[in-house]
Design a protein around this motif. Structure first.
Motif, PDB file in Angstrom:
ATOM      1  N   UNK A 207      14.787   9.593   9.170  1.00 43.62           N
ATOM      2  CA  UNK A 207      14.156   9.154   7.922  1.00 43.62           C
ATOM      3  C   UNK A 207      14.391   7.668   7.673  1.00 43.62           C
ATOM      4  N   UNK A 208      15.629   7.228   7.894  1.00 43.45           N
ATOM      5  CA  UNK A 208      15.963   5.822   7.666  1.00 43.45           C
ATOM      6  C   UNK A 208      15.325   4.927   8.715  1.00 43.45           C
ATOM      7  N   UNK A 209      15.376   5.343   9.970  1.00 42.26           N
ATOM      8  CA  UNK A 209      14.854   4.522  11.057  1.00 42.26           C
ATOM      9  C   UNK A 209      13.350   4.301  10.898  1.00 42.26           C
ATOM     10  N   UNK A 210      12.671   5.304  10.397  1.00 39.91           N
ATOM     11  CA  UNK A 210      11.236   5.166  10.171  1.00 39.91           C
ATOM     12  C   UNK A 210      10.942   4.036   9.187  1.00 39.91           C
ATOM     13  N   UNK A 211      11.808   3.872   8.194  1.00 43.51           N
ATOM     14  CA  UNK A 211      11.617   2.813   7.202  1.00 43.51           C
ATOM     15  C   UNK A 211      11.856   1.422   7.785  1.00 43.51           C
ATOM     16  N   UNK A 212      12.564   1.345   8.909  1.00 44.50           N
ATOM     17  CA  UNK A 212      12.915   0.059   9.513  1.00 44.50           C
ATOM     18  C   UNK A 212      11.990  -0.334  10.655  1.00 44.50           C
ATOM     19  N   UNK A 213      11.059   0.537  10.992  1.00 48.92           N
ATOM     20  CA  UNK A 213      10.180   0.323  12.151  1.00 48.92           C
ATOM     21  C   UNK A 213       9.040  -0.620  11.768  1.00 48.92           C
ATOM     22  N   UNK A 214       9.052  -1.822  12.312  1.00 48.44           N
ATOM     23  CA  UNK A 214       8.008  -2.794  11.966  1.00 48.44           C
ATOM     24  C   UNK A 214       6.639  -2.374  12.477  1.00 48.44           C
ATOM     25  N   UNK A 215       6.600  -1.552  13.540  1.00 50.34           N
ATOM     26  CA  UNK A 215       5.320  -1.105  14.084  1.00 50.34           C
ATOM     27  C   UNK A 215       4.633  -0.104  13.163  1.00 50.34           C
ATOM     28  N   UNK A 216       5.401   0.536  12.313  1.00 52.56           N
ATOM     29  CA  UNK A 216       4.843   1.554  11.420  1.00 52.56           C
ATOM     30  C   UNK A 216       4.638   1.031  10.003  1.00 52.56           C
ATOM     31  N   UNK A 217       4.883  -0.250   9.793  1.00 54.42           N
ATOM     32  CA  UNK A 217       4.788  -0.819   8.450  1.00 54.42           C
ATOM     33  C   UNK A 217       3.341  -0.924   7.975  1.00 54.42           C
ATOM     34  N   UNK A 218       3.131  -0.550   6.718  1.00 57.37           N
ATOM     35  CA  UNK A 218       1.835  -0.792   6.086  1.00 57.37           C
ATOM     36  C   UNK A 218       1.746  -2.274   5.741  1.00 57.37           C
ATOM     37  N   UNK A 219       0.545  -2.799   5.516  1.00 52.84           N
ATOM     38  CA  UNK A 219       0.420  -4.206   5.118  1.00 52.84           C
ATOM     39  C   UNK A 219       1.237  -4.533   3.862  1.00 52.84           C
ATOM     40  N   UNK A 220       1.316  -3.572   2.940  1.00 50.91           N
ATOM     41  CA  UNK A 220       2.065  -3.797   1.712  1.00 50.91           C
ATOM     42  C   UNK A 220       3.562  -3.948   2.003  1.00 50.91           C
ATOM     43  N   UNK A 221       4.098  -3.068   2.857  1.00 53.10           N
ATOM     44  CA  UNK A 221       5.515  -3.143   3.200  1.00 53.10           C
ATOM     45  C   UNK A 221       5.806  -4.411   4.000  1.00 53.10           C
ATOM     46  N   UNK A 222       4.876  -4.796   4.862  1.00 55.59           N
ATOM     47  CA  UNK A 222       5.052  -6.029   5.631  1.00 55.59           C
ATOM     48  C   UNK A 222       5.148  -7.221   4.695  1.00 55.59           C
ATOM     49  N   UNK A 223       4.317  -7.239   3.665  1.00 52.03           N
ATOM     50  CA  UNK A 223       4.347  -8.350   2.718  1.00 52.03           C
ATOM     51  C   UNK A 223       5.673  -8.385   1.969  1.00 52.03           C
ATOM     52  N   UNK A 224       6.152  -7.209   1.535  1.00 55.46           N
ATOM     53  CA  UNK A 224       7.438  -7.143   0.835  1.00 55.46           C
ATOM     54  C   UNK A 224       8.549  -7.654   1.730  1.00 55.46           C
TER      55      UNK A 224
END
Length: 287
Positions: A207-224
């Motif tokens: 669960x935590x690792x998924x939140x840290x994966x840059x390949x899975x980031x939405x544009x919104x999370x990438x901006x944050x």
């Protein structure tokens, strides 16, 4: 650690963004609950956590305030303060005591100054740099004990994790605590699934690792994430400027006293000889 590069797949868990996305994930607390259980060495699962305002208001007009990195309670009312420290902070334990005692005083005031039935308070510090050079263990639990090591009270419990002391190889990682620390130290060095430790498939870590994966980031999370990097860069620059200003003032005062050599001033101030000479020239030019 907060610097992003195109070859880095996972954001460091110990970065500001990484900590908030994992420990501070209010929408999914599976990682936080399991991590807290591991950090406090409890065999009992934490079923629920509630995030609480993490700001300490000054008690008087002139008293200091502060902000925890994370503050939450579990279903039993147990309170958890979690602090992450990446840089050097020799007085870190003093800060932990300040936070824990503030919470204790708040609880006592709310109970109209009664001491019975107070919940436990865990103050957890996760440090990238060691602060206990005389202690070999990377995980320490401190309570109130007598000179014989017998427990007096554990209502306040201080826990520290010094990441740089953790040197276990993957084959030796067994406990949930070691899995947590191993992940914190290595997540940003891994790129491909073939490098994943077997325990990264466990639900709480996955669960935590998924939140840290840059390949899975939405544009919104990438901006944050990128906004966090920018804010951190400004903060680091400002802090370095403050440190340089303090060192400059210390050197300037030492030069004006004229009692030490250039080399002695440099050694006492933790700066180079060239730094001292540069300030000496500026003082001469001001005359």
């Amino acid at each position: 650690m907060d610097l992003y590069n195109d070859n880095q797949r996972f954001i460091p868990l110990v970065s500001d963004y990484g900590f908030k996305a994992t420990f501070g994930n209010e929408s999914d607390t599976r990682f936080l609950r399991k991590a807290l259980q591991a950090l406090i060495n409890s065999p009992v699962a934490i079923r629920k956590v509630e995030f609480v305002q993490n700001e300490i208001q000054g008690l008087t007009k002139d008293s200091r305030s502060g902000i925890y990195d994370l503050f939450c309670t579990d279903e039993k009312g147990t309170q958890f303060i979690v602090e992450m420290q990446l840089g050097e902070y020799p007085e870190f334990i003093q800060r932990m005591k300040f936070y824990a005692l503030y919470r204790l005083n708040t609880l006592i005031r709310k109970g109209k100054y009664k001491f019975k039935g107070l919940p436990k308070i865990y103050c957890i510090g996760i440090l990238a740099i060691s602060i206990f050079p005389h202690i070999a263990d990377y995980h320490n639990v401190a309570t109130l004990k007598n000179e014989s090591g017998e427990l007096i009270d554990e209502q306040l419990t201080f826990i520290t994790v010094e990441l740089d002391k953790f040197q276990k190889e993957l084959a030796d990682v067994q406990s949930d605590l070691d899995k947590l620390i191993y992940t914190m130290k290595t997540i940003d060095t891994v790129i491909e699934p073939t490098q994943f430790p077997p325990f990264w498939t466990e639900e709480w870590l996955e669960t935590a690792i998924r939140e840290l994966d840059t390949r899975a980031m939405s544009p919104e999370k990438r901006m944050v994430y990128e906004m966090t990097l920018a804010a951190n860069a400004v903060a680091v620059d400002n802090e370095q400027k403050k440190i340089e200003d303090v060192r400059t003032e210390v050197v300037r005062k030492a030069l004006n006293r004229g009692k030490l050599t250039i080399e002695e001033i440099a050694e006492d101030s933790g700066v180079s000889v060239d730094f001292v000479l540069e300030i000496q020239r500026s003082l001469t030019n001001d005359l």
